[in-house]
Write an enzyme that holds these catalytic residues in place. Structure first.
Site, short mmCIF file in Angstrom:
data_model
loop_
_atom_site.label_atom_id
_atom_site.label_comp_id
_atom_site.label_asym_id
_atom_site.label_seq_id
_atom_site.Cartn_x
_atom_site.Cartn_y
_atom_site.Cartn_z
N SER A 47 16.43 20.15 -15.88
CA SER A 47 15.25 21.00 -16.30
C SER A 47 15.82 22.25 -17.14
O SER A 47 16.67 22.70 -16.92
CB SER A 47 14.54 21.32 -15.07
OG SER A 47 13.68 22.95 -15.28
N HIS A 78 0.95 -0.92 0.01
CA HIS A 78 -0.17 -0.01 0.18
C HIS A 78 0.92 1.20 -0.04
O HIS A 78 0.44 2.31 0.67
CB HIS A 78 -0.88 -0.08 1.18
CG HIS A 78 -1.87 -1.34 1.33
ND1 HIS A 78 -2.83 -1.45 0.88
CD2 HIS A 78 -1.51 -2.40 2.10
CE1 HIS A 78 -3.48 -2.67 1.10
NE2 HIS A 78 -2.43 -3.31 1.89
N LYS A 86 17.53 20.64 -11.08
CA LYS A 86 17.03 19.30 -11.06
C LYS A 86 17.72 18.33 -11.68
O LYS A 86 18.60 18.56 -12.53
CB LYS A 86 15.42 19.54 -11.68
CG LYS A 86 14.70 20.52 -11.39
CD LYS A 86 13.78 19.66 -10.18
CE LYS A 86 13.14 18.58 -10.66
NZ LYS A 86 11.81 18.84 -11.05
N GLU A 94 10.39 7.58 -16.20
CA GLU A 94 9.13 8.25 -16.70
C GLU A 94 8.69 7.75 -17.87
O GLU A 94 7.42 7.35 -18.00
CB GLU A 94 9.21 9.74 -16.56
CG GLU A 94 9.36 10.27 -15.01
CD GLU A 94 9.64 11.72 -14.87
OE1 GLU A 94 8.74 12.51 -15.22
OE2 GLU A 94 10.91 11.97 -14.73
#
Ligand code: ARG
Length: 460
Positions: free
Chosen positions: A276, A155, A282, A289
């Site tokens: 980024s 979970h 970043k 992804e």
């Protein structure tokens, strides 16, 4: 002469040419189309259907055409529709009547079905190798940190301590079943459609078995209508790819979480991340992804093909030409995912200190305490209740489970002794799960060794 022969008085409208062409994408089938035509021509000569000299000329010229295509020197023409007509037309342009004999006893219907099976066979082998590559990367990463412990999640909540290698090996198991599905599909599709003709076979004395043998098929398809009509092997292949994409997407999601500042369990190599355009600090896990993201298109191609097929009457319908682009894209996508994830995993660096710190939370060992009570005769359901009560009491007293005074523990667990404290050690906790499939280091090391051996062995 009109493109489609004597029956036609007019040239095809240019819009229709654009509408019906497949050469812009089915050109990738060319090595298989050529191999199939060569086997077919040799058989025609063996059977005395065409002169041996013609078959020889056909095979030699097809070799030359393959070389021209390899070198990017072949001119593909849209008005010739597809790869089959482009190659046949080049053959006839060069050889004249000998070239015009190659399509004897054959239709593009059984030809394309053969090409696709040859193509899928080759792709199945390449994808199997890529799966092994990713499995090997996961095993190598796990073996480099054999005792590293992190919290396992259910979970997405901290559940129990597990070995990092155990977590990685879960994916190795999944990828192995993926390879099995692909091999299974490969075995089923490895039969020859050629000889089915357009739908009903041929009046000519074709020797299908010898063509099957030359093309390394396990046999010939037993029903000519099935041979030209069905694409269930493509559906199976796409389904196998969809499951691979699903698995790699879940691995990718673990990586996205692990790379976040909140988890900070893992760092990916700079070469496998991007920055980024605006925020200089970043470092994003874009490959993970996009692995997750690209899974959508692979699923889409599976559903797309099933939908294309569902309403088709037997046998061949032009709709079937729509089987290719999605299939090719799914294959390209999955291959790229597997090829990229393997070196990315090899170069990944787990943050051992952070994992160990998170795994040290004594609450992760609450189950160990309940099982300790079970060993002293307490029914599990009661033990579960007692430990739950103890956890709540500790929360209320704002004291960690492993720091609670024995008296407090005894209030919830009448059988508790000082020994219970020792249970709150993640090392002890994982070591105690010493059964097949468990996360104990001895078990996981056994698994790592077995996988190393299996992956190093030559594929069957
Ligand atoms: N390009 C076609 C396809 O992929 C080849 C078969 C064409 N057959 C036909 N009868 N028009 O399906």
């Amino acid at each position: 002469m009109a493109m489609w022969g004597g029956r036609f008085a007019k040239e095809t409208d240019s819009l229709v040419r654009r509408f019906t062409e497949s050469i812009s994408y089915d050109r990738r089938l060319y090595p298989h189309d050529i191999r199939g035509s060569q086997a077919h021509a040799r058989m025609l000569a063996r059977q005395g259907i065409i002169p041996a000299a013609d078959a020889k000329a056909i095979c030699a010229e097809l070799d030359a055409i393959r070389k021209r295509i390899d070198a990017g020197k072949f001119e593909f023409r849209e008005e010739l529709e597809d790869i089959h007509m482009n190659i046949e037309s080049a053959l006839i342009a060069k050889l004249g009547p000998a070239g015009a004999r190659v399509h004897t006893g054959r239709s593009r219907n059984d030809q394309v079905a053969t090409d696709e099976r040859l193509y899928l066979r080759a792709e199945a082998d390449e994808i199997a190798a890529l799966l092994r590559g990713l499995q090997t990367a996961l095993v190598t990463l796990g073996a480099a940190h054999p005792d590293l412990i992190l919290p396992g999640f259910t979970h997405l909540q901290h559940a129990q301590p597990v070995l990092f290698a155990h977590h990685l090996l879960a994916y190795v198991e999944m990828l192995d079943r993926d390879a099995g599905r692909l091999a299974d599909c490969r075995r089923r599709l490895n039969v020859l459609p050629l000889g089915a003709g357009a739908i009903a076979g041929s009046t000519l004395p074709l020797d299908r078995e010898s063509v099957a043998k030359e093309l390394e098929f396990d046999g010939v398809m037993q029903n000519s209508m099935d041979a030209v009509a069905d694409r269930d092997h493509l559906v199976e292949f796409l389904a196998a790819l969809a499951v691979i994409a699903m698995h790699t997407s879940r691995l990718a999601e673990d990586l996205v979480l692990w790379c976040s500042q909140e988890f900070a369990f893992l760092e990916l190599d700079d070469a496998f991340c991007t920055g980024s355009s605006l925020m200089p600090q970043k470092k994003n896990p874009d490959v993970a992804e996009l692995t997750r993201g690209k899974t959508g298109r692979v699923y889409g191609h599976l559903v797309g093909l099933l939908t294309t097929l569902k309403g088709l009457p037997l046998t061949y319908n032009r709709d079937l030409q729509e089987d290719k682009e999605g299939l090719f894209d799914a294959i390209d996508t999955v291959k790229l995912i597997l090829a990229t994830l393997a070196p990315m995993m090899t170069g990944a660096k787990p943050n051992a200190a952070r994992m160990a710190a998170m795994a040290a939370d004594p609450a992760l060992m609450a189950t160990d305490l309940a099982e300790w009570l079970v060993c002293r005769g307490v029914p599990f359901r009661d033990a579960h209740h007692q430990v739950g009560h103890f956890v709540a009491a500790c929360r209320e007293q704002k004291v960690a489970l492993d720091r609670a005074p024995l008296a407090l523990m005894k209030k919830s667990l009448p059988l508790a002794t000082a020994e219970c404290r020792k249970l709150f050690d993640p090392k002890r906790s994982v070591a105690a799960r010493d059964l097949t499939g468990g996360t104990a280091p001895v078990q996981v090391k056994k698994q790592l060794a077995a996988w190393r051996k299996k992956l190093a062995a030559k594929p069957a």
